[in-house]
Design a protein around this motif. Structure first.
Motif, PDB file in Angstrom:
ATOM      1  N   UNK A  35       0.846  -1.205   0.000  1.00 41.17           N
ATOM      2  CA  UNK A  35       0.000   0.000   0.000  1.00 41.17           C
ATOM      3  C   UNK A  35       0.882   1.257   0.000  1.00 41.17           C
ATOM      4  N   UNK A  36       0.759   2.053  -1.046  1.00 36.48           N
ATOM      5  CA  UNK A  36       1.529   3.292  -1.160  1.00 36.48           C
ATOM      6  C   UNK A  36       0.614   4.477  -0.894  1.00 36.48           C
ATOM      7  N   UNK A  37       1.070   5.415  -0.079  1.00 29.01           N
ATOM      8  CA  UNK A  37       0.266   6.603   0.209  1.00 29.01           C
ATOM      9  C   UNK A  37       0.125   7.469  -1.039  1.00 29.01           C
ATOM     10  N   UNK A  38      -1.112   7.874  -1.322  1.00 30.40           N
ATOM     11  CA  UNK A  38      -1.372   8.838  -2.390  1.00 30.40           C
ATOM     12  C   UNK A  38      -1.511  10.207  -1.748  1.00 30.40           C
ATOM     13  N   UNK A  39      -0.715  11.156  -2.192  1.00 29.90           N
ATOM     14  CA  UNK A  39      -0.669  12.491  -1.598  1.00 29.90           C
ATOM     15  C   UNK A  39      -1.212  13.516  -2.577  1.00 29.90           C
ATOM     16  N   UNK A  40      -1.864  14.515  -2.024  1.00 31.49           N
ATOM     17  CA  UNK A  40      -2.389  15.614  -2.830  1.00 31.49           C
ATOM     18  C   UNK A  40      -1.652  16.892  -2.444  1.00 31.49           C
ATOM     19  N   UNK A  41      -1.322  17.686  -3.445  1.00 31.72           N
ATOM     20  CA  UNK A  41      -0.521  18.887  -3.185  1.00 31.72           C
ATOM     21  C   UNK A  41      -1.181  20.102  -3.794  1.00 31.72           C
TER      22      UNK A  41
END
Length: 456
Positions: A35-41
């Motif tokens: 599981x890879x973290x999805x980040x929003x910027x």
């Protein structure tokens, strides 16, 4: 002082990466799921994963782990930035949230330079002090003149600029104090102030004319025009329209996100080199014809076409792969370059003062036909900022080899802002990309005599 915003406050909108979910990656080699973290910027909501998270994906404990292969950084974000926003599909360019069209219409270049650095437009008191501080540093040490005198008579002005900017770092050893806020402030003033002076000196050297010292009673662009073109008159009076046109051109070129030269500025700066040395490297990157030399290529293309009557034949050659259409399309924009619309109007205004120009007629006809031709429309080949800028510079009297130098003066504002942001970003380390090694496997050294015998 209500308008004052600190650098950290100005960066706040994009300083944090917000977790929005996970991306499950299943490794078919091992059957394991990661599981890879999805980040929003940022306010536009760009989504990313951290490249280092891929390192956990491996087939054995002693394995290096998974890397990404991304030549030319086509899909890799190397930094967080709050300075410039581009949406290539929609044809949007904003500095610190302000549309480029509004800034070009209303602001001065030094206002924009402050905005890029500080995050907010200056109030009257701040702006006056900013102009004063930059004007105070326009002169260069007399030894810089002697250094420039050492170049050949036919040295390219951009090569002179690169070398002189590197030499300038030896005059200001305090520039190495990159973690000192006061030193960073002074270097910012020095770089913005001295770039036009060195650029104009390079031009005067190339044409064999004496250097013209700065006239600090003039505006930023007016002073540059004086240092470029002043002859025997006691006081040089720049044409207000040309002075304003140069201001607009500088605004349009002030920053453009993580392009080749900006990436160079950040990469050199990441080693904790002084900003003057880093900026010399950025100038060298800009020197390339795929970057700062693009408007020169447009001018040569228009000269090759020669007349409006020859435009259809040239476009036919382009479609046949026998010629290149310079000044159309962009690595980022998949729509109109928003700067292109501004600069087209500017070209018409400048040439109304300077007189007819057959190259403008050729450019207008080339644009008209290309925008009606399905071949170019389907490929989204629209005019970019370089298509008309060369025509304007030429009409104003700038020689072609000065075009990348003019670009460098403008881009200095963005380079400094990007460098300042990088230096204060705690996540940044010395730039050190990975590679995919494709060479030989381990082998043992063979003595020279044995190699000779084997060859025989």
């Amino acid at each position: 002082m209500a308008n004052t915003v600190t650098a950290s406050a100005a960066q706040a909108p994009s300083a944090e990466l917000r977790t929005t979910g996970t991306l499950d990656v299943k490794d078919s080699r091992t059957g394991k799921t990661y599981p890879l973290q999805v980040l929003e910027a940022g306010v536009e909501g760009d989504t990313v994963i951290r490249a280092m998270d891929l390192r956990q994906i491996k087939t054995a404990p002693d394995e290096f782990g998974l890397m990404t292969y991304d030549p030319a950084f086509m899909n890799t974000a190397s930094c967080k930035s709050a300075i410039t926003f581009i949406d290539g599909d929609k044809g949007i360019l904003r500095y610190r949230g302000y549309p480029i069209e509004q800034l070009a219409e209303n602001a001065t270049f030094l206002e924009v330079a402050w905005l890029l650095r500080k995050g907010e437009l200056p109030n009257k008191k701040e702006y006056d002090q900013w102009v004063h501080d930059i004007t105070f540093h326009t002169y260069v040490h007399e030894n810089i003149k002697q250094f420039m005198d050492g170049f050949r008579y036919d040295a390219h002005p951009m090569g002179m600029l690169v070398a002189t900017m590197g030499a300038l770092s030896t005059f200001y050893p305090d520039a190495q104090c990159i973690h000192d806020a006061e030193s960073r402030r002074v270097q910012t003033h020095r770089l913005l102030a001295k770039m036009p002076t060195i650029a104009a000196f390079a031009h005067r050297h190339a044409i064999g004319q004496p250097y013209v010292y700065p006239d600090n009673e003039l505006s930023y662009t007016g002073n540059f025009l004086a240092m470029m073109f002043k002859m025997t008159e006691l006081k040089y009076r720049p044409d207000p329209l040309l002075e304003r046109a140069l201001d607009v051109l500088f605004i349009l070129h002030a920053d453009h996100e993580q392009n080749c030269s900006t990436n160079t500025m950040r990469s050199i700066g990441s080693s904790q080199a002084d900003p003057l040395s880093a900026l010399a490297g950025a100038c060298a990157a800009l020197y390339g014809r795929l970057h700062g030399g693009a408007n020169e290529a447009v001018l040569r293309m228009l000269a090759e076409i020669g007349s409006v009557a020859h435009v259809p034949a040239y476009l036919k050659r382009v479609k046949a792969g026998e010629a290149q259409l310079m000044g159309f399309g962009h690595r980022v924009y998949r729509n109109f370059d928003p700067r292109g619309r501004v600069i087209k109007r500017l070209a018409q205004q400048v040439l109304a003062v300077m007189g007819p120009n057959r190259l403008l007629d050729v450019a207008l006809e080339l644009e008209r036909i290309a925008l009606e031709d399905d071949y170019f429309v389907e490929r989204k080949l629209y005019p970019n900022v370089e298509f008309y800028s060369g025509i304007i510079y030429q009409a104003m009297g700038f020689p072609v080899d000065m075009f990348p130098v003019l670009f460098a003066i403008a881009r200095t504002a963005g380079w400094i802002a990007q460098w300042l942001e990088m230096v204060q970003d705690e996540e940044q380390k010395i730039a050190r990309p990975r590679q995919l090694y494709l060479g030989r496997a381990r082998r043992d050294y063979v003595p020279l005599a044995a190699r000779a015998a084997d060859a025989a």
